[in-house]
Design a protein around this motif. Structure first.
Motif, PDB file in Angstrom:
ATOM      1  N   ILE A  44       0.842  -1.202   0.000  1.00 58.31           N
ATOM      2  CA  ILE A  44       0.000   0.000   0.000  1.00 58.31           C
ATOM      3  C   ILE A  44       0.877   1.252   0.000  1.00 58.31           C
ATOM      4  O   ILE A  44       0.618   2.205  -0.731  1.00 58.31           O
ATOM      5  CB  ILE A  44      -0.977  -0.017   1.197  1.00 58.31           C
ATOM      6  N   ASP A 103      -3.286  -1.027  -4.416  1.00 58.05           N
ATOM      7  CA  ASP A 103      -4.591  -1.021  -3.756  1.00 58.05           C
ATOM      8  C   ASP A 103      -4.852  -2.451  -3.288  1.00 58.05           C
ATOM      9  O   ASP A 103      -5.343  -3.282  -4.056  1.00 58.05           O
ATOM     10  CB  ASP A 103      -5.669  -0.548  -4.725  1.00 58.05           C
ATOM     11  N   PHE A 135      -4.401  -7.916  -4.644  1.00 59.77           N
ATOM     12  CA  PHE A 135      -4.336  -6.645  -5.354  1.00 59.77           C
ATOM     13  C   PHE A 135      -4.259  -6.922  -6.845  1.00 59.77           C
ATOM     14  O   PHE A 135      -3.945  -8.039  -7.263  1.00 59.77           O
ATOM     15  CB  PHE A 135      -3.150  -5.786  -4.893  1.00 59.77           C
TER      16      PHE A 135
END
Length: 147
Positions: free
Chosen positions: A85, A90, A127
């Motif tokens: 992150i 994300d 992710f």
């Protein structure tokens, strides 16, 4: 006979965007070359991995973003999540599967939080790269016998 996984090809739509994304996550750039016929190959390697990822132009006929379930094994899924992150990914919350030690496809049977017993192979986070290729972080603190 040993069979060692060397590279995985992932389909991307924008090579330079993918290159910047993976380098931003700390993947090592191993190669970036273009042949006379327009074939371009970029190879990056996740930190600590023996296997690499390649992407480029004229490298695969798969649709950009169609790779699913690419696993990155980590010792501490929470820490790895935080680091990714911080580098722009994300990343989902940490999850485990309602049905057992592995996980179902997509978000089916996802339960929020790490595996209740914190057992190896049971906690995950996910992710996508900018094209939508899906990566799964899997916590493994102790490998099972024979692995």
């Amino acid at each position: 006979m040993d069979l060692k996984l060397e590279v995985v090809v992932i389909p991307v739509g924008d090579v330079d965007r993918a290159k910047a994304f993976y380098q931003g996550l700390g993947f090592r750039l191993d190669a970036d070359f273009t042949a006379d016929d327009g074939l371009r190959v970029v190879q990056v390697t996740p930190p600590g991995s023996a296997a690499s990822v390649i992407f480029g132009t004229r490298l695969t006929t798969a649709a950009p973003g169609s790779a699913r379930g690419l696993h990155l094994v980590v010792f501490d899924v929470e820490k790895a999540r935080e680091e990714l992150i911080a580098h722009g990914a994300d990343v989902t919350e940490v999850f485990h599967d309602a049905g057992g030690i592995f996980h179902h496809a997509g978000t089916e049977a996802r339960v929020s939080g790490p595996h209740p017993t914190a057992q190896s192979y049971g906690s995950f986070a996910a992710f996508n790269d900018p094209d939508g290729n899906e990566w799964i972080l899997q916590q493994v603190q102790q490998k099972l016998p024979g692995r």
